[in-house]
Design a protein around this motif. Structure first.
Motif, mmCIF file in Angstrom:
data_model
loop_
_atom_site.group_PDB
_atom_site.id
_atom_site.type_symbol
_atom_site.label_atom_id
_atom_site.label_comp_id
_atom_site.label_asym_id
_atom_site.label_seq_id
_atom_site.Cartn_x
_atom_site.Cartn_y
_atom_site.Cartn_z
ATOM 1 N N ASN A 29 7.962 94.585 20.643
ATOM 2 C CA ASN A 29 8.959 94.366 21.569
ATOM 3 C C ASN A 29 8.471 93.102 22.262
ATOM 4 O O ASN A 29 9.522 92.146 22.389
ATOM 5 C CB ASN A 29 8.740 95.442 22.546
ATOM 6 C CG ASN A 29 9.353 96.805 22.112
ATOM 7 O OD1 ASN A 29 10.043 96.674 20.916
ATOM 8 N ND2 ASN A 29 8.979 97.988 22.534
ATOM 9 N N ALA A 59 13.716 93.973 31.932
ATOM 10 C CA ALA A 59 14.024 95.054 30.975
ATOM 11 C C ALA A 59 13.054 95.829 30.513
ATOM 12 O O ALA A 59 13.059 97.465 30.382
ATOM 13 C CB ALA A 59 14.783 94.427 30.014
ATOM 14 N N ALA A 60 11.961 95.237 30.209
ATOM 15 C CA ALA A 60 10.839 96.084 29.795
ATOM 16 C C ALA A 60 10.235 97.009 30.694
ATOM 17 O O ALA A 60 10.007 98.153 30.499
ATOM 18 C CB ALA A 60 9.538 94.772 29.333
ATOM 19 N N THR A 62 12.064 98.198 33.208
ATOM 20 C CA THR A 62 12.951 99.267 33.208
ATOM 21 C C THR A 62 12.594 100.319 32.165
ATOM 22 O O THR A 62 12.888 101.741 32.248
ATOM 23 C CB THR A 62 14.409 98.898 33.197
ATOM 24 O OG1 THR A 62 14.470 98.167 34.191
ATOM 25 C CG2 THR A 62 15.521 100.071 33.054
ATOM 26 N N ARG A 63 12.167 99.719 30.828
ATOM 27 C CA ARG A 63 11.803 100.834 29.625
ATOM 28 C C ARG A 63 10.817 101.728 30.122
ATOM 29 O O ARG A 63 10.618 102.830 29.725
ATOM 30 C CB ARG A 63 11.819 100.183 28.423
ATOM 31 C CG ARG A 63 13.167 99.598 27.715
ATOM 32 C CD ARG A 63 12.844 99.360 26.160
ATOM 33 N NE ARG A 63 11.804 98.172 26.142
ATOM 34 C CZ ARG A 63 12.166 96.658 26.530
ATOM 35 N NH1 ARG A 63 13.189 96.336 26.556
ATOM 36 N NH2 ARG A 63 11.123 95.957 26.210
ATOM 37 N N ASP A 67 9.913 105.631 30.276
ATOM 38 C CA ASP A 67 9.115 106.364 29.522
ATOM 39 C C ASP A 67 8.641 107.737 29.963
ATOM 40 O O ASP A 67 7.863 107.641 30.919
ATOM 41 C CB ASP A 67 8.289 105.398 29.223
ATOM 42 C CG ASP A 67 7.190 105.902 28.016
ATOM 43 O OD1 ASP A 67 6.954 107.220 27.699
ATOM 44 O OD2 ASP A 67 6.935 104.984 26.977
#
Length: 132
Positions: A29, A59-60, A62-63, A67
């Motif tokens: 990613n 964005a990372a 937010t992921r 999780d």
């Protein structure tokens, strides 16, 4: 460019919390998104610095917050940077029974180019987690 630093805990009973697997997926990613940084893990806690294009770093993060393996995700700092402080992506992982001082020295070396505040965060986290 944006640098974001956060801390989180592994959710009790979470499946698939193998730091090597997390690093492998993160490398895919992060290479795609031009993100670098440092991920510290001792098996129960994560401390991570992400660096790269602001929208990709956001964005990372937010992921990561979404999780289910993470809980208590807390952003420690978010700041604009001119150049990457951590260079290539790296991971410091403490395994049970490993040499505590060698691990702390490795974290210090990986964070050596970071700003004084960020470097102190990683070094003190490794020291505090020493007995954990």
């Amino acid at each position: 460019m944006l640098q974001l630093v956060y801390v989180s805990s592994v959710r009790p009973g979470a499946q698939d919390v193998d730091p090597a697997m997390i690093l492998e997926k993160s490398r895919v990613n992060n290479t795609r998104d031009s993100i670098t940084g440092l991920l510290y893990s001792d098996g129960t806690r994560f401390l991570q610095a992400l660096e790269g294009p602001a929208e990709k770093v956001q964005a990372a993060y937010t992921r990561i917050k979404a999780d289910p393996r993470h809980r208590a995700v807390v952003m420690l700092s978010e700041r604009a940077i001119e150049e990457r402080e951590f260079g290539d992506w790296a991971m410091a992982h403490k395994t049970p029974g490993s040499d505590e001082q060698a691990f702390i020295d490795r974290v210090s070396a990986l964070a050596a180019s970071a700003s004084p505040n960020v470097r102190a965060t990683f070094e003190s986290f490794a020291q505090v987690r020493r007995g954990a």
